[in-house]
Design a protein around this motif. Structure first.
Motif, PDB file in Angstrom:
ATOM      1  N   MET A   1      38.038  37.211  37.869  1.00 16.56           N
ATOM      2  CA  MET A   1      36.907  37.555  38.736  1.00 16.56           C
ATOM      3  C   MET A   1      35.606  36.988  38.175  1.00 16.56           C
ATOM      4  O   MET A   1      34.809  36.372  38.891  1.00 16.56           O
ATOM      5  N   THR A   2      35.396  37.169  36.882  1.00 12.21           N
ATOM      6  CA  THR A   2      34.182  36.672  36.232  1.00 12.21           C
ATOM      7  C   THR A   2      34.148  35.151  36.222  1.00 12.21           C
ATOM      8  O   THR A   2      33.089  34.539  36.410  1.00 12.21           O
ATOM      9  N   GLU A   3      35.333  34.519  36.026  1.00 11.02           N
ATOM     10  CA  GLU A   3      35.409  33.056  36.039  1.00 11.02           C
ATOM     11  C   GLU A   3      34.969  32.488  37.386  1.00 11.02           C
ATOM     12  O   GLU A   3      34.403  31.404  37.462  1.00 11.02           O
ATOM     13  N   ARG A   4      35.251  33.238  38.453  1.00  8.13           N
ATOM     14  CA  ARG A   4      34.882  32.785  39.800  1.00  8.13           C
ATOM     15  C   ARG A   4      33.485  33.246  40.204  1.00  8.13           C
ATOM     16  O   ARG A   4      33.125  33.250  41.366  1.00  8.13           O
ATOM     17  N   GLU A   5      32.722  33.711  39.213  1.00  2.00           N
ATOM     18  CA  GLU A   5      31.318  34.092  39.393  1.00  2.00           C
ATOM     19  C   GLU A   5      31.140  35.257  40.364  1.00  2.00           C
ATOM     20  O   GLU A   5      30.162  35.337  41.108  1.00  2.00           O
TER      21      GLU A   5
ATOM     22  N   PHE B   1      30.704  39.016  39.733  1.00  2.00           N
ATOM     23  CA  PHE B   1      30.471  39.822  38.542  1.00  2.00           C
ATOM     24  C   PHE B   1      30.675  41.311  38.832  1.00  2.00           C
ATOM     25  O   PHE B   1      30.167  41.831  39.831  1.00  2.00           O
ATOM     26  N   PRO B   2      31.445  41.977  37.966  1.00  2.00           N
ATOM     27  CA  PRO B   2      31.775  43.392  38.194  1.00  2.00           C
ATOM     28  C   PRO B   2      30.547  44.282  38.088  1.00  2.00           C
ATOM     29  O   PRO B   2      29.578  43.953  37.409  1.00  2.00           O
ATOM     30  N   ASP B   3      30.627  45.416  38.772  1.00  2.00           N
ATOM     31  CA  ASP B   3      29.569  46.413  38.653  1.00  2.00           C
ATOM     32  C   ASP B   3      30.103  47.609  37.870  1.00  2.00           C
ATOM     33  O   ASP B   3      31.229  47.596  37.366  1.00  2.00           O
ATOM     34  N   ALA B   4      29.297  48.644  37.775  1.00  2.00           N
ATOM     35  CA  ALA B   4      29.695  49.821  37.000  1.00  2.00           C
ATOM     36  C   ALA B   4      30.953  50.470  37.580  1.00  2.00           C
ATOM     37  O   ALA B   4      31.770  51.027  36.836  1.00  2.00           O
ATOM     38  N   GLY B   5      31.133  50.377  38.916  1.00  4.03           N
ATOM     39  CA  GLY B   5      32.304  50.977  39.549  1.00  4.03           C
ATOM     40  C   GLY B   5      33.599  50.352  39.074  1.00  4.03           C
ATOM     41  O   GLY B   5      34.589  51.057  38.813  1.00  4.03           O
ATOM     42  N   VAL B   6      33.644  49.019  38.956  1.00  6.49           N
ATOM     43  CA  VAL B   6      34.843  48.325  38.477  1.00  6.49           C
ATOM     44  C   VAL B   6      35.140  48.726  37.032  1.00  6.49           C
ATOM     45  O   VAL B   6      36.282  49.038  36.674  1.00  6.49           O
ATOM     46  N   TYR B   7      34.101  48.713  36.201  1.00  3.05           N
ATOM     47  CA  TYR B   7      34.290  49.083  34.798  1.00  3.05           C
ATOM     48  C   TYR B   7      34.752  50.538  34.668  1.00  3.05           C
ATOM     49  O   TYR B   7      35.554  50.871  33.791  1.00  3.05           O
TER      50      TYR B   7
ATOM     51  N   LYS C   1      30.919  45.455  26.383  1.00  6.96           N
ATOM     52  CA  LYS C   1      30.825  44.269  27.234  1.00  6.96           C
ATOM     53  C   LYS C   1      29.841  44.506  28.372  1.00  6.96           C
ATOM     54  O   LYS C   1      29.052  43.627  28.737  1.00  6.96           O
ATOM     55  N   MET C   2      29.893  45.700  28.940  1.00  4.97           N
ATOM     56  CA  MET C   2      28.947  46.056  30.006  1.00  4.97           C
ATOM     57  C   MET C   2      27.506  45.938  29.515  1.00  4.97           C
ATOM     58  O   MET C   2      26.644  45.361  30.186  1.00  4.97           O
ATOM     59  N   LEU C   3      27.264  46.518  28.359  1.00  3.77           N
ATOM     60  CA  LEU C   3      25.909  46.517  27.803  1.00  3.77           C
ATOM     61  C   LEU C   3      25.447  45.098  27.498  1.00  3.77           C
ATOM     62  O   LEU C   3      24.275  44.757  27.715  1.00  3.77           O
ATOM     63  N   ASP C   4      26.374  44.249  27.015  1.00  4.40           N
ATOM     64  CA  ASP C   4      26.036  42.847  26.733  1.00  4.40           C
ATOM     65  C   ASP C   4      25.651  42.104  28.020  1.00  4.40           C
ATOM     66  O   ASP C   4      24.831  41.187  28.000  1.00  4.40           O
ATOM     67  N   GLN C   5      26.275  42.499  29.148  1.00  6.44           N
ATOM     68  CA  GLN C   5      26.008  41.845  30.428  1.00  6.44           C
ATOM     69  C   GLN C   5      24.879  42.521  31.204  1.00  6.44           C
ATOM     70  O   GLN C   5      24.654  42.228  32.375  1.00  6.44           O
ATOM     71  N   ASN C   6      24.183  43.448  30.516  1.00  5.24           N
ATOM     72  CA  ASN C   6      23.066  44.178  31.132  1.00  5.24           C
ATOM     73  C   ASN C   6      23.485  44.940  32.386  1.00  5.24           C
ATOM     74  O   ASN C   6      22.732  45.040  33.360  1.00  5.24           O
ATOM     75  N   ILE C   7      24.728  45.467  32.359  1.00  2.47           N
ATOM     76  CA  ILE C   7      25.193  46.332  33.438  1.00  2.47           C
ATOM     77  C   ILE C   7      25.083  47.765  32.943  1.00  2.47           C
ATOM     78  O   ILE C   7      25.839  48.180  32.064  1.00  2.47           O
TER      79      ILE C   7
END
Length: 667
Positions: free
Chosen positions: A412-416, A418-424, A446-452
């Motif tokens: 999913m991330t490779e195809r640009e 980007f997940p939100d908090a719900g997916v995580y 990982k979430m925090l690194d991606q500013n989610i």
């Protein structure tokens, strides 16, 4: 600029009064040269402009409005204004020149500079043209600055005794209704209609204006009174000779359909046909969607068939509405047939076609079909969106295939996408259930690194996961981190931490956590109090449990079955049969299997085998009897051999299990 507007302003000179088509070619050429000088950042631009104006024997103010009209750079426009203002001989600008500058500033959203220009105009007793007011109103409205837009509208009406053009008014109407300022919107709309009724004036209201108002009334609160108001407005307009367009009919039909007033919708449809208006697919889609939402799928299909019969071809949106409804009700086969029907009509399915089906397959635990459909979606050129990925990941995690879900996250991330908090949250929950807390914690990092920003459910899930696996320190550390970061925690997160403290016997910390949540203006609920009461009871502190129970009642928090069961359990532990029996007589409590089990536990502790028959004879329903039979078999297995402690231990474990399941249903 129209002649009507120009006639209201006395021109100062011949240059300002000329329309663009009558401006001499030498003046047009001069304007272009001046704009080039201003925008090329020439260090000697003042001298260059002065020279050219002198050669043409033109005063700067005579050509200023044309320069402001032509130039597109705000900075250069303001530079030209300052240069004119500082010239030694003075050549003040008129309202037309200032209006041209205001339009330049408005189009560039230079709102601070607009305020400065207005101050200058006020000092010079100049007023913008009606046309300039219109541009300002549109710009401020489109940026959501509705108060300022309405202020300009009021100034324009007071100055020219008429409203600005229809485009400006429609922008203002849109902004007002979006901000729920219906009274002001109605005032503006009435003034637009009055202007329309004046002889010899240009159009100040159109079908779009009416559509805005009708739609606003229909959407306002989604209540019957608002829809009636919209319909009354609609009827009033027709009486005044205003002939609504298809879009206006569509807006009122949309409102009536959502309300379920299909008889009135049919009347309007007949009226449209009588007027020769062609009912478009958007109107039909509105009706099909409303019929589905009101549970009339058969009627919705009839509308589809009627559309095809009269030659109004349904679009993919039509089918998507029906497909979504079928999937919502678990009729997957029906949804698949609708997809095929749409394809036979030459309609190309899109992500809104596939996603409901994807979700339905996942709910039915049919991962293979879900994955096949996902691949088909990609192969057909449809880029799955966040909702599609979320559905697929949620379904796969539900089947316990967390590793597959993690792979999908990576793709999913490779195809640009980007997940939100719900997916995580879904993934972290799945990992916690599998006991893979390190991996779950890594996802949080990982979430925090991606500013989610993690939401409250993620914190609650991880804290609960740590607690379930006896890692109270990690749970406390995560909880304190969330508090320090100022996260908007709620009762769910606090309850997870309180549960951990109680489970580990840290009752003082649990109570302290309750005080902390109250200081944070978060009200404890029945789960909060019941958890602490249960903690006191399990640690043989019935007095502490009763203190917390009294506090719960004082806070107007209603005790539930779990609360009473914990107290009964505590009384039984202390050997207080009378206290346990008294609590069990609370209305609606004695009939609960969990309470029944707790009382049996008390009997088991006391070794009162002869009371089994009495308990069974008092059973109120089948569920109690089943519990009694289960526990009797345990008691009979151990009690004859004198192993009362073993019997009571197993009963305690069963009570905890039954209570936890009941607690989930309560909350």
């Amino acid at each position: 600029m129209s002649k009507t507007l120009l006639s209201r302003i006395t021109p100062r000179n011949s240059c300002n009064s000329q329309s663009p088509s009558k401006i001499p070619s030498r003046i047009k050429k001069l304007v272009i040269e001046l704009c080039n000088i201003l925008t090329t950042r020439n260090t000697n631009w003042e001298e260059a402009i002065e020279t050219r104006l002198s050669e043409e024997e033109i005063v700067p103010s005579d050509i200023a409005h044309q320069v402001f009209d032509k130039i597109r750079d705000v900075e250069s426009g303001l530079k030209f204004l300052d240069w004119i203002s500082l010239r030694p001989y003075g050549c003040p600008l008129d309202g037309i020149a200032y209006s041209s500058l205001l339009k330049l500033l408005a189009k560039s959203k230079a709102f601070h500079e607009i305020d400065s220009v207005f101050v200058r105009m006020k000092c010079e007793n100049e007023v913008p043209t009606n046309d300039a007011f219109g541009v300002l109103i549109r710009s401020y409205s489109e940026c959501g600055l509705i108060d300022k837009a309405f202020e300009f509208y009021t100034l324009a009406v007071q100055r020219y005794n008429s409203v600005p053009n229809v485009f400006a008014c429609n922008s203002l109407l849109n902004g007002l209704v979006k901000n729920d300022r219906m009274e002001t919107a109605h005032q503006v709309y009435d003034e637009m209609l009055q202007r329309n009724n004046s002889v010899g004036t240009e159009c100040c209201a159109d079908n779009y204006s009416t559509c805005i108002m009708v739609s606003a009334f229909c959407k306002k609160g989604k209540v019957e009174a608002a829809r009636k108001k919209a319909f009354l407005l609609f009827e009033e307009l027709k009486l005044k000779g205003f002939l609504p367009a298809v879009e206006t009919y569509g807006a009122i039909i949309n409102g009536l359909s959502k309300e379920g007033n299909f008889s009135l919708v049919d009347k309007l449809m007949h009226e449209m046909k009588a007027r020769g208006l062609v009912i478009n697919v958007q109107v039909y889609n509105t009706m099909i969607d409303a019929q589905c939402r009101h549970g009339s799928k058969t009627k919705a299909v009839e509308i589809l068939e009627n559309m095809i019969e009269i030659g109004c071809g349904p679009d993919i949106i039509t089918y998507n509405i029906l497909i979504c409804d079928s999937c919502r009700h678990g009729k997957v086969k029906e949804a698949e047939e609708l997809v095929e029907h749409a394809a036979r009509r030459g309609l190309r399915p899109n992500k809104l076609t596939y996603t409901p089906l994807l979700n339905a397959y996942c709910r039915q635990n049919d991962t293979n079909k879900a994955l096949d459909l996902f691949v088909k979606m990609v192969n057909n050129g449809e880029k799955p969106d966040l909702l599609a990925y979320n559905s697929l990941i949620h379904g796969i995690v539900g089947l316990g295939e967390i590793e597959t879900a993690i792979i999908i996250l990576e793709k999913m991330t490779e195809r640009e996408v980007f997940p939100d908090a719900g997916v995580y949250n879904v993934l972290i929950n799945g990992l916690c259930k599998k006991g893979k807390l390190a991996a779950a914690n890594n996802l949080l990092s990982k979430m925090l690194d991606q500013n989610i920003p993690p939401d409250k459910f993620i914190y609650a899930t991880l804290i609960d996961g740590f607690i379930r696996h006896q890692e109270i320190n990690k749970a406390r550390k995560l909880f304190e981190l969330a508090v320090q970061k100022g996260k908007n925690l709620d009762v769910i997160v606090y309850n997870a931490m309180i549960k951990g403290y109680c489970k580990n016997g840290n009752l003082d910390e649990a109570v302290s956590c309750v005080k902390k949540m109250i200081r944070s203006h978060i009200s404890p609920d029945e789960f909060t109090y019941s958890t602490i009461i249960d903690g006191y009871a399990k640690h043989h502190d019935i007095n502490g449990a009763l203190v917390m129970f009294n506090r719960m009642v004082k806070q107007n928090c209603k005790p539930n079955v779990v609360t009473y069961t914990s107290l009964i359990y505590g009384f039984c532990q202390r050997g207080d049969d009378l206290g346990a029996e008294k609590l069990s007589e609370t209305k609606g409590i004695r009939d609960c299997p969990v309470v029944f089990a707790a009382l049996l536990y008390g009997i088991c502790l006391e070794g009162k085998a002869k009371e089994w028959n009495t308990m069974i004879s008092c059973s109120m329903n089948e569920s109690e009897l089943l519990v009694a039979v289960k526990y009797m078999s345990i008691f009979n297995q151990y009690a004859p051999q004198g192993s009362i402690s073993e019997a009571s231990l197993i009963l305690q474990m069963l009570i905890d299990d039954v209570r936890s399941k009941h607690q989930v249903s309560v909350n």
